[in-house]
Scaffold this active site. Sequence first.
Site, PDB file in Angstrom:
ATOM      1  N   LYS A 172      55.120 -27.862 -10.639  1.00  0.00           N
ATOM      2  CA  LYS A 172      55.468 -29.168 -10.137  1.00  0.00           C
ATOM      3  C   LYS A 172      54.297 -29.803  -9.275  1.00  0.00           C
ATOM      4  O   LYS A 172      53.871 -30.971  -9.507  1.00  0.00           O
ATOM      5  CB  LYS A 172      56.676 -28.924  -9.314  1.00  0.00           C
ATOM      6  CG  LYS A 172      57.082 -30.175  -8.560  1.00  0.00           C
ATOM      7  CD  LYS A 172      58.314 -30.044  -7.521  1.00  0.00           C
ATOM      8  CE  LYS A 172      57.740 -29.085  -6.184  1.00  0.00           C
ATOM      9  NZ  LYS A 172      58.879 -28.777  -5.491  1.00  0.00           N
ATOM     10  N   ASP A 203      59.455 -36.138  -3.886  1.00  0.00           N
ATOM     11  CA  ASP A 203      59.517 -34.734  -4.065  1.00  0.00           C
ATOM     12  C   ASP A 203      60.726 -34.248  -3.536  1.00  0.00           C
ATOM     13  O   ASP A 203      61.414 -34.518  -2.553  1.00  0.00           O
ATOM     14  CB  ASP A 203      58.358 -33.777  -3.376  1.00  0.00           C
ATOM     15  CG  ASP A 203      57.984 -32.538  -4.179  1.00  0.00           C
ATOM     16  OD1 ASP A 203      58.704 -32.213  -4.979  1.00  0.00           O
ATOM     17  OD2 ASP A 203      57.010 -31.802  -3.516  1.00  0.00           O
ATOM     18  N   ARG A 233      60.980 -17.136  -4.671  1.00  0.00           N
ATOM     19  CA  ARG A 233      59.669 -17.396  -4.159  1.00  0.00           C
ATOM     20  C   ARG A 233      58.582 -16.169  -4.575  1.00  0.00           C
ATOM     21  O   ARG A 233      57.353 -16.350  -4.488  1.00  0.00           O
ATOM     22  CB  ARG A 233      59.909 -17.216  -2.829  1.00  0.00           C
ATOM     23  CG  ARG A 233      60.771 -18.235  -2.076  1.00  0.00           C
ATOM     24  CD  ARG A 233      60.318 -19.724  -2.357  1.00  0.00           C
ATOM     25  NE  ARG A 233      61.101 -20.060  -3.471  1.00  0.00           N
ATOM     26  CZ  ARG A 233      60.536 -21.338  -4.120  1.00  0.00           C
ATOM     27  NH1 ARG A 233      59.641 -21.571  -4.068  1.00  0.00           N
ATOM     28  NH2 ARG A 233      61.615 -21.664  -5.183  1.00  0.00           N
TER      29      ARG A 233
END
Length: 724
Positions: free
Chosen positions: A31, A218, A604
Amino acid sequence: MDLSNLNKEQREAVITTKGPLLILAGAGSGKTKTLTSRIAYLLEEEKVSPYEILAITFTNKAAGEMKERIIDLVGFAGEKIWAGTFHSMCLRILRMEIEEIGYKPNFVIYDETDQQSLLKQILKEQNLDEKSFPPRLVANTISNFKNELLDPKGAKRYINGDFIMEKNVELYEIYQEKLKQNNAVDFDDIIMLTVQLFKANSEILSKYQNRFRYIFVDEYQDTNHAQYTLIKLLAAKHRNICVVGDDDQSIYRWRGADIQNILNFEKDYPDAKIVKLEQNYRSTQAILDAAYSVIKFNSERKDKRLWTDKKGGELIDYFTALDEEEEAFFVSREIKKRVVSGENTFADFAVLCRTTAQFRVIEENFIKNGIKYQIFGGMKFYSRKEIKDVLAYLKAIANPDDRISLARAISTPKRGIGEASWNKVNQYADENNIPITLALLDAAAASVGAKAGKAMVEFAEKMVEFQALSAEIPLHLLLETVLEQSGYMQMLNEEKDVEAMSKKENLEEFFSIVTAFDRDHEPSAENLSHFLAEVALYTDLDNLNDKENTVTIMTMHGAKGLEFPIVFIVGMEENIFPHARSIASMAESEMEEERRLCYVALTRAKEKVILSRSLAHMLYGRTNRNMPSRFLGEIPANLLNDLSYRKKQNSFSTSNGLSHKPIQPQNMDKAEKFNIGDKVAHNKWGIGVVVGIKGAGDDLEYKVAFPEQGIKTLIAKYAPIKRA
DNA sequence: AGCTAAAATGTTTTT
DNA sequence: CATTTTAGCT
């Protein structure tokens, strides 16, 4: 511009420069890379001026990194774009325009503590007791109103004959008046007032609409209604708005984030183009499978599934400890094992917790085991007592109307001025409609006692002096003067305990922060306000230092947007994660938010996830026993690797009698014996020669010479070495 | 007013 | 169990 390092979807997002664009970006789908490339593309290929670009990120650190990456791509022009959080951007606008809505430009920001003090004061004045109106809850209600852009008038619609709510709205109205009187704003005001400003003055709105031809947001799934409205207003003219988000990663609904903002994007902008990024470049297939197996239990989501080229990967380790001490020890052991063997460095690890209260046990164990770490979240530097004290002075200097800060400053150190006298001057100031500073100077007229009155006049005179100085001398000198002349330093010097020592150390650190600020700011009243605002919006997440070789301890919320090779998730227990409150709430939606949090935490990890829980848990001085987290059960057994040495035991049969057996290292049986001169093969470093042997048993160490890395010391029982 | 000692209370998550 | 709030005393 070269776009060959992007995949098809990413490239499509980059070259769609006109009109509304929604990028649905799964975890780890590149992203940031896509966003930065898109901005670079605008600058390079479409010759857009950097002044015309506004990029809103979730933390100031993310904004800084984005800028850096853009500068890498296009050079210095990248420096000029507006990048920051909603709060920092709005603050910048308010600093210039706030007079339009009746505040003065030297306004200060109230944090939760200041907010709380103000609310308590109001409750007292209104004869409402804190038991029936807990300030925390009132603050929360007010915050919710503000996030929904409801002013006190608008909030009245929600009373519906409810007495508590009626009082809450009344309190909100008074609170808002007092904030204005103190020339202060709270966090939520920063957004709400900017919207009010834009709605009140179309010229100002036009100015910013014209300026920001290209807008990026974002983490759009975590915007609230106020933020949504703000962006909608700003983008109305050019409509070049690009938002990025992932409904599965929405974890801030508790503070007003509205998932509809992302789901309704197509309704708001019927001509919107939608790009989905579903290829994951971060994690192994095993991690993605585990994450998907959890998130798929949520009903409130658009089904989608990330995929990766990285087939396989290590299983998810899972460990059950007797208590949290042992759980922390387990984490230390796993980290040490991998660091000593040379497979990893400290910086490869993150320990994620549901709440900040879990930090301490981990931290203490890390200290015991010599594991270097950094903590993010929890007690912030700027909320320490001594720092808040000096900040109170600085805030009162920057904005003499700030009575909350003034009250704190006037009573630290003690000057013989108590609550009664303080209230008298306040009343006197209100009745005569004069600034509080004047009232203090005129204490006698306010019928304050002689002793307290004298102290007040002295204090006020000092503050006036400080104010004059603040526009002329650098901040660090001002700070020094204040500490000396207010008697604060003397007070600390008289306290001789350890606490006082650490307070002084913290003040030293604050002093160097101030000195650093002075290096690129001229002394002026504006810059004092500027500094205080920076401090107010600072989070220690912004300070995350990946150059230091340390393990990161943080909350799962704090970990949003980050990645680590190896991720520990501790406290995988019912009542901790999912949190007891979301279990108690019965609302399925709260449980779904916990599940999204679990999804965020799992994704993560790049290489490995290690989960743990403990059978007994200390809370408020009592021992609790929690069931394993439901999220553990949602991960298929074939993805889990149970490391517990007592895995056959039932969770509840271990009450007493079990001693802390030493945990057996996993690869004990595999450990081969080597002699000097033997050739060994290391997982990471290749073939080396044993040049030294030290210790015995568990402490057996080999010194091995590798052609590239030189001589390394390896602990025999952990080192991933084989005979070569 | 301000200190000390006893009592009460409490924890999500954060810009 | 820790930390914060309050009561009682000087």
